[in-house]
Design a protein around this motif. Sequence first.
Motif, short mmCIF file in Angstrom:
data_model
loop_
_atom_site.label_atom_id
_atom_site.label_comp_id
_atom_site.label_asym_id
_atom_site.label_seq_id
_atom_site.Cartn_x
_atom_site.Cartn_y
_atom_site.Cartn_z
N VAL A 174 0.87 -1.17 0.00
CA VAL A 174 0.00 0.00 0.00
C VAL A 174 0.91 1.22 0.00
O VAL A 174 1.71 1.40 0.92
CB VAL A 174 -0.94 0.02 1.22
N LEU A 175 0.81 2.04 -1.05
CA LEU A 175 1.67 3.21 -1.22
C LEU A 175 0.83 4.47 -1.23
O LEU A 175 -0.26 4.50 -1.82
CB LEU A 175 2.44 3.14 -2.54
N GLU A 176 1.32 5.50 -0.59
CA GLU A 176 0.72 6.82 -0.74
C GLU A 176 1.06 7.35 -2.14
O GLU A 176 2.15 7.09 -2.67
CB GLU A 176 1.25 7.78 0.31
N GLU A 177 0.14 8.08 -2.75
CA GLU A 177 0.41 8.63 -4.08
C GLU A 177 1.66 9.51 -4.08
O GLU A 177 2.38 9.60 -5.09
CB GLU A 177 -0.79 9.44 -4.58
N SER A 178 1.94 10.14 -2.95
CA SER A 178 3.12 11.00 -2.86
C SER A 178 4.41 10.27 -3.20
O SER A 178 5.37 10.87 -3.71
CB SER A 178 3.22 11.60 -1.45
N VAL A 179 4.45 8.96 -2.93
CA VAL A 179 5.64 8.16 -3.23
C VAL A 179 5.98 8.22 -4.71
O VAL A 179 7.15 8.18 -5.10
CB VAL A 179 5.42 6.70 -2.77
N LEU A 180 4.94 8.34 -5.56
CA LEU A 180 5.15 8.39 -7.00
C LEU A 180 5.69 9.74 -7.45
O LEU A 180 6.19 9.87 -8.59
CB LEU A 180 3.82 8.14 -7.73
N ARG A 181 5.59 10.73 -6.60
CA ARG A 181 5.90 12.11 -7.00
C ARG A 181 7.22 12.64 -6.45
O ARG A 181 7.78 13.57 -7.00
CB ARG A 181 4.76 13.03 -6.55
N TYR A 182 7.67 12.09 -5.33
CA TYR A 182 8.90 12.60 -4.74
C TYR A 182 10.06 12.39 -5.70
O TYR A 182 10.28 11.29 -6.21
CB TYR A 182 9.20 11.90 -3.41
N ARG A 183 10.86 13.43 -5.93
CA ARG A 183 11.99 13.38 -6.85
C ARG A 183 13.28 13.10 -6.09
O ARG A 183 13.92 14.02 -5.59
CB ARG A 183 12.10 14.70 -7.62
N LEU A 184 13.67 11.86 -6.02
CA LEU A 184 14.91 11.47 -5.36
C LEU A 184 15.99 11.10 -6.37
O LEU A 184 17.09 10.70 -5.98
CB LEU A 184 14.66 10.29 -4.42
N CYS A 185 15.66 11.21 -7.64
CA CYS A 185 16.59 10.82 -8.70
C CYS A 185 16.24 11.63 -9.95
O CYS A 185 15.34 12.46 -9.93
CB CYS A 185 16.48 9.31 -8.97
N SER A 186 16.93 11.36 -11.04
CA SER A 186 16.66 12.07 -12.28
C SER A 186 15.30 11.67 -12.83
O SER A 186 14.74 10.63 -12.47
CB SER A 186 17.73 11.75 -13.31
N ALA A 187 14.76 12.51 -13.72
CA ALA A 187 13.47 12.21 -14.33
C ALA A 187 13.54 10.89 -15.10
O ALA A 187 12.59 10.10 -15.08
CB ALA A 187 13.06 13.35 -15.27
#
Length: 282
Positions: A174-187
């Motif tokens: 179960v993932l929060e949608e925010s996990v998909l948006r956080y930029r921890l790497c290049s696009a």
Amino acid sequence: MPSHPSSRVQKAREELAGRLREIRKDAGISGRELAVRCGWSESKSSRIENAKTPPSDADIKEWCRACAADDQAPDLIAANRQSADAHVQWRRLQRSGLRRVQESTGDLYQQTKIFRVYVSDVIPGFLQTPGYAAALLSSIADFRGTPDDVSDAVAARMRRNEVLSNGARRFSFVLEESVLRYRLCSAETMAAQLGHLLGVMDLQNVAVGLIPFSAQRAVWPMPTFTIFDDTKVHADTLDAAATLTQPSQVELYTRAFERLAQGAVRGAAARSLIADAVASLT
């Protein structure tokens, strides 16, 4: 016996001692009477109550039996074991680099049949690509000032994650949608990671749910945690990896996972959220 050198361990011992003392008081008996019922010296009861001597599992069972509180023994025994090894300090594990951290959970992963994972911060380690893992672990190594063994740590994580392809094991994420948006790497790396997530969703032994930003929530977003079967929970903090084994603790996290899962979308709706996240990278 002197206090344990770890303040966390000593605090856990003191909390356990306090619970045993309350059980005795609730039973309305003195330390002397407890000792008689348990068949040991009064000084032993005192040492245990004052956190001078850690009780054995058998001591706890006998204590609870003497106080007609047998139902509390399982939680207390688990707490006793946690006082020694539940809080693993990151600085101790990471002294020799991040590879050791990855390898430290290998046996547990092999022993577990059902994994339940909730994340609110990053893509779960199970589902990470080498590129995403390298970016994340590099950030962790830089923040903590650990030896630079990121390449070895990534390789260890990928080996550990081979359990995902074992059809005999079940995974529920179960993932929060925010996990998909956080930029921890290049696009580019993030696009590859999200594409990998879409591919993983096709595995028969893997269930992935996403909690949308817009969802009407039954419970609030929580810190990341993993439940291993029905026996153990890993809940990381900034300075420690807490391993929880008390039945009441595992039940609490299981209930939290179930509530969080109720707000998650799956299938086409989940894929749509991932596709939107990919589109936002351009």
